[in-house]
Write a protein that holds these residues in place. Structure first.
Motif, PDB file in Angstrom:
ATOM      1  N   ASN A 114       7.208   1.376  -7.736  1.00 24.52           N
ATOM      2  CA  ASN A 114       8.658   1.196  -7.629  1.00 24.52           C
ATOM      3  C   ASN A 114       9.353   1.449  -8.960  1.00 24.52           C
ATOM      4  OD1 ASN A 114       8.721   0.616  -4.865  1.00 24.52           O
ATOM      5  ND2 ASN A 114       8.307  -1.543  -5.214  1.00 24.52           N
ATOM      6  N   PHE A 115       8.733   1.052 -10.075  1.00 23.69           N
ATOM      7  CA  PHE A 115       9.283   1.309 -11.408  1.00 23.69           C
ATOM      8  C   PHE A 115       9.407   2.811 -11.657  1.00 23.69           C
ATOM      9  CE2 PHE A 115       8.428   2.040 -15.993  1.00 23.69           C
ATOM     10  CZ  PHE A 115       9.562   1.451 -16.526  1.00 23.69           C
ATOM     11  N   TYR A 116       8.389   3.582 -11.278  1.00 20.78           N
ATOM     12  CA  TYR A 116       8.436   5.026 -11.475  1.00 20.78           C
ATOM     13  C   TYR A 116       9.477   5.684 -10.572  1.00 20.78           C
ATOM     14  CZ  TYR A 116       4.182   4.365 -14.199  1.00 20.78           C
ATOM     15  OH  TYR A 116       3.269   3.952 -15.136  1.00 20.78           O
ATOM     16  N   VAL A 117       9.610   5.222  -9.342  1.00 17.62           N
ATOM     17  CA  VAL A 117      10.630   5.758  -8.440  1.00 17.62           C
ATOM     18  C   VAL A 117      12.019   5.499  -9.027  1.00 17.62           C
ATOM     19  CG1 VAL A 117      11.730   5.440  -6.178  1.00 17.62           C
ATOM     20  CG2 VAL A 117       9.239   5.683  -6.332  1.00 17.62           C
ATOM     21  N   GLU A 118      12.252   4.280  -9.537  1.00 17.11           N
ATOM     22  CA  GLU A 118      13.550   3.949 -10.126  1.00 17.11           C
ATOM     23  C   GLU A 118      13.794   4.702 -11.433  1.00 17.11           C
ATOM     24  OE1 GLU A 118      13.686  -0.317 -10.547  1.00 17.11           O
ATOM     25  OE2 GLU A 118      13.274  -0.601  -8.421  1.00 17.11           O
ATOM     26  N   SER A 119      12.750   4.865 -12.243  1.00 18.57           N
ATOM     27  CA  SER A 119      12.893   5.493 -13.564  1.00 18.57           C
ATOM     28  C   SER A 119      12.999   7.012 -13.489  1.00 18.57           C
ATOM     29  CB  SER A 119      11.704   5.130 -14.457  1.00 18.57           C
ATOM     30  OG  SER A 119      11.664   3.754 -14.696  1.00 18.57           O
ATOM     31  N   LEU A 120      12.253   7.623 -12.583  1.00 22.24           N
ATOM     32  CA  LEU A 120      12.124   9.074 -12.565  1.00 22.24           C
ATOM     33  C   LEU A 120      12.693   9.725 -11.311  1.00 22.24           C
ATOM     34  CD1 LEU A 120       8.425   9.189 -13.807  1.00 22.24           C
ATOM     35  CD2 LEU A 120      10.498   9.565 -15.174  1.00 22.24           C
ATOM     36  N   GLY A 121      13.100   8.923 -10.350  1.00 23.08           N
ATOM     37  CA  GLY A 121      13.495   9.472  -9.065  1.00 23.08           C
ATOM     38  C   GLY A 121      12.240   9.832  -8.287  1.00 23.08           C
ATOM     39  N   GLY A 122      12.307   9.753  -7.006  1.00 22.85           N
ATOM     40  CA  GLY A 122      11.154  10.089  -6.184  1.00 22.85           C
ATOM     41  C   GLY A 122      11.047   9.143  -5.012  1.00 22.85           C
ATOM     42  N   GLU A 123       9.881   9.164  -4.368  1.00 21.90           N
ATOM     43  CA  GLU A 123       9.686   8.252  -3.251  1.00 21.90           C
ATOM     44  C   GLU A 123       8.204   8.064  -2.965  1.00 21.90           C
ATOM     45  OE1 GLU A 123      10.670   9.370   1.038  1.00 21.90           O
ATOM     46  OE2 GLU A 123      11.207  11.211  -0.019  1.00 21.90           O
ATOM     47  N   ILE A 124       7.896   6.889  -2.418  1.00 16.96           N
ATOM     48  CA  ILE A 124       6.525   6.588  -2.007  1.00 16.96           C
ATOM     49  C   ILE A 124       6.252   7.376  -0.734  1.00 16.96           C
ATOM     50  CG2 ILE A 124       5.002   4.774  -1.144  1.00 16.96           C
ATOM     51  CD1 ILE A 124       6.503   2.858  -3.086  1.00 16.96           C
ATOM     52  N   GLN A 125       5.197   8.167  -0.753  1.00 18.19           N
ATOM     53  CA  GLN A 125       4.835   9.005   0.395  1.00 18.19           C
ATOM     54  C   GLN A 125       3.907   8.276   1.362  1.00 18.19           C
ATOM     55  OE1 GLN A 125       6.208  12.069   0.828  1.00 18.19           O
ATOM     56  NE2 GLN A 125       7.368  11.672  -1.028  1.00 18.19           N
ATOM     57  N   SER A 126       2.979   7.489   0.811  1.00 19.29           N
ATOM     58  CA  SER A 126       2.054   6.744   1.668  1.00 19.29           C
ATOM     59  C   SER A 126       1.510   5.546   0.901  1.00 19.29           C
ATOM     60  CB  SER A 126       0.898   7.627   2.145  1.00 19.29           C
ATOM     61  OG  SER A 126       0.078   8.009   1.059  1.00 19.29           O
ATOM     62  N   LEU A 127       1.154   4.503   1.648  1.00 18.61           N
ATOM     63  CA  LEU A 127       0.589   3.294   1.071  1.00 18.61           C
ATOM     64  C   LEU A 127      -0.425   2.728   2.043  1.00 18.61           C
ATOM     65  CD1 LEU A 127       2.543   0.459  -0.679  1.00 18.61           C
ATOM     66  CD2 LEU A 127       0.618  -0.024   0.799  1.00 18.61           C
ATOM     67  N   ARG A 128      -1.638   2.549   1.561  1.00 22.66           N
ATOM     68  CA  ARG A 128      -2.702   1.950   2.372  1.00 22.66           C
ATOM     69  C   ARG A 128      -3.241   0.747   1.617  1.00 22.66           C
ATOM     70  NH1 ARG A 128      -4.213   4.351   6.737  1.00 22.66           N
ATOM     71  NH2 ARG A 128      -3.768   6.513   7.157  1.00 22.66           N
ATOM     72  N   THR A 129      -3.481  -0.333   2.338  1.00 26.22           N
ATOM     73  CA  THR A 129      -4.009  -1.534   1.700  1.00 26.22           C
ATOM     74  C   THR A 129      -5.495  -1.690   2.014  1.00 26.22           C
ATOM     75  OG1 THR A 129      -3.498  -2.964   3.564  1.00 26.22           O
ATOM     76  CG2 THR A 129      -1.763  -2.686   1.886  1.00 26.22           C
ATOM     77  N   PHE A 130      -6.119  -2.579   1.273  1.00 32.13           N
ATOM     78  CA  PHE A 130      -7.550  -2.836   1.488  1.00 32.13           C
ATOM     79  C   PHE A 130      -7.818  -3.520   2.821  1.00 32.13           C
ATOM     80  CE2 PHE A 130      -7.707  -2.094  -3.094  1.00 32.13           C
ATOM     81  CZ  PHE A 130      -8.833  -1.277  -3.178  1.00 32.13           C
ATOM     82  N   SER A 131      -6.756  -3.989   3.504  1.00 31.51           N
ATOM     83  CA  SER A 131      -6.952  -4.595   4.827  1.00 31.51           C
ATOM     84  C   SER A 131      -7.532  -3.581   5.808  1.00 31.51           C
ATOM     85  CB  SER A 131      -5.632  -5.150   5.371  1.00 31.51           C
ATOM     86  OG  SER A 131      -4.719  -4.097   5.624  1.00 31.51           O
ATOM     87  N   GLU A 132      -7.379  -2.283   5.490  1.00 29.88           N
ATOM     88  CA  GLU A 132      -7.904  -1.234   6.362  1.00 29.88           C
ATOM     89  C   GLU A 132      -9.400  -0.994   6.157  1.00 29.88           C
ATOM     90  OE1 GLU A 132      -5.339   2.290   6.489  1.00 29.88           O
ATOM     91  OE2 GLU A 132      -3.767   1.064   5.577  1.00 29.88           O
ATOM     92  N   ALA A 133      -9.979  -1.593   5.106  1.00 34.28           N
ATOM     93  CA  ALA A 133     -11.405  -1.420   4.830  1.00 34.28           C
ATOM     94  C   ALA A 133     -12.179  -2.612   5.392  1.00 34.28           C
ATOM     95  CB  ALA A 133     -11.645  -1.299   3.332  1.00 34.28           C
ATOM     96  N   PRO A 134     -13.203  -2.341   6.200  1.00 33.29           N
ATOM     97  CA  PRO A 134     -13.987  -3.433   6.786  1.00 33.29           C
ATOM     98  C   PRO A 134     -14.628  -4.297   5.695  1.00 33.29           C
ATOM     99  CG  PRO A 134     -14.653  -1.293   7.698  1.00 33.29           C
ATOM    100  CD  PRO A 134     -13.702  -1.024   6.579  1.00 33.29           C
ATOM    101  N   GLY A 135     -14.642  -5.603   5.934  1.00 30.38           N
ATOM    102  CA  GLY A 135     -15.324  -6.521   5.033  1.00 30.38           C
ATOM    103  C   GLY A 135     -14.537  -6.912   3.795  1.00 30.38           C
ATOM    104  N   THR A 136     -13.265  -6.514   3.722  1.00 30.37           N
ATOM    105  CA  THR A 136     -12.456  -6.872   2.554  1.00 30.37           C
ATOM    106  C   THR A 136     -12.173  -8.367   2.579  1.00 30.37           C
ATOM    107  OG1 THR A 136     -11.388  -4.704   2.503  1.00 30.37           O
ATOM    108  CG2 THR A 136     -10.245  -6.491   1.379  1.00 30.37           C
ATOM    109  N   PRO A 137     -12.409  -9.057   1.449  1.00 30.18           N
ATOM    110  CA  PRO A 137     -12.092 -10.488   1.386  1.00 30.18           C
ATOM    111  C   PRO A 137     -10.605 -10.729   1.660  1.00 30.18           C
ATOM    112  CG  PRO A 137     -13.339  -9.800  -0.559  1.00 30.18           C
ATOM    113  CD  PRO A 137     -12.990  -8.566   0.210  1.00 30.18           C
ATOM    114  N   GLU A 138     -10.277 -11.835   2.304  1.00 30.24           N
ATOM    115  CA  GLU A 138      -8.903 -12.153   2.691  1.00 30.24           C
ATOM    116  C   GLU A 138      -7.938 -12.059   1.514  1.00 30.24           C
ATOM    117  OE1 GLU A 138      -6.149 -12.571   5.461  1.00 30.24           O
ATOM    118  OE2 GLU A 138      -8.280 -12.573   5.980  1.00 30.24           O
TER     119      GLU A 138
END
Length: 131
Positions: free
Chosen positions: A19-43
């Motif tokens: 978010n800092f880079y988007v605000e500082s340089l202009g741009g946008e987040i294209q995709s975001l994946r969290t570790f919740s998508e990986a099996p066995g990830t600790p809560e």
């Protein structure tokens, strides 16, 4: 056969850094994946960013992931941004400096280009140039 080289940053706070880079340089987040998508990830890690891709300063791709270990900056790698417009370069330098450290003032250099260097608040070194 061709290849594409992109910077991939390890972060202690990937969402805020992106978010800092988007605000500082202009741009946008294209995709975001969290570790919740990986099996066995600790809560406790499920909301951490596994992979985030964003465009900055036009169509430049930058990728960031939350790190499981503390992150430290390194002088062995810098991100270099070259602008066609002096005011855009100066603005990027100023915004990236917020909360960080101006290492080399953005100014006209003896070789005829504008140049400045900053370490942002996340420890990433940026070299800003306007030829």
């Amino acid at each position: 056969m061709g290849a594409q080289l992109n910077a991939y940053l390890m972060s202690e706070d990937a969402r805020n850094q992106a978010n800092f880079y988007v605000e500082s340089l202009g741009g946008e987040i294209q995709s975001l994946r969290t570790f919740s998508e990986a099996p066995g990830t600790p809560e406790a890690m499920k909301d951490k960013v596994m992979h985030l891709a964003l465009t900055v300063a036009g169509s430049n791709m930058l990728m960031i992931s939350d790190s499981f270990v503390p992150v430290s900056g390194s002088r062995s790698i810098s991100l270099a941004l070259t602008y066609d417009n002096e005011s855009e370069a100066r603005e990027a330098y100023t915004k990236l400096s917020e909360g960080g450290e101006a290492k080399y003032p953005f100014a006209l250099q003896p070789w005829g280009a504008y140049y400045g260097e900053v370490v942002d608040k996340f420890g990433v070194t940026w070299m800003i140039t306007k030829p």
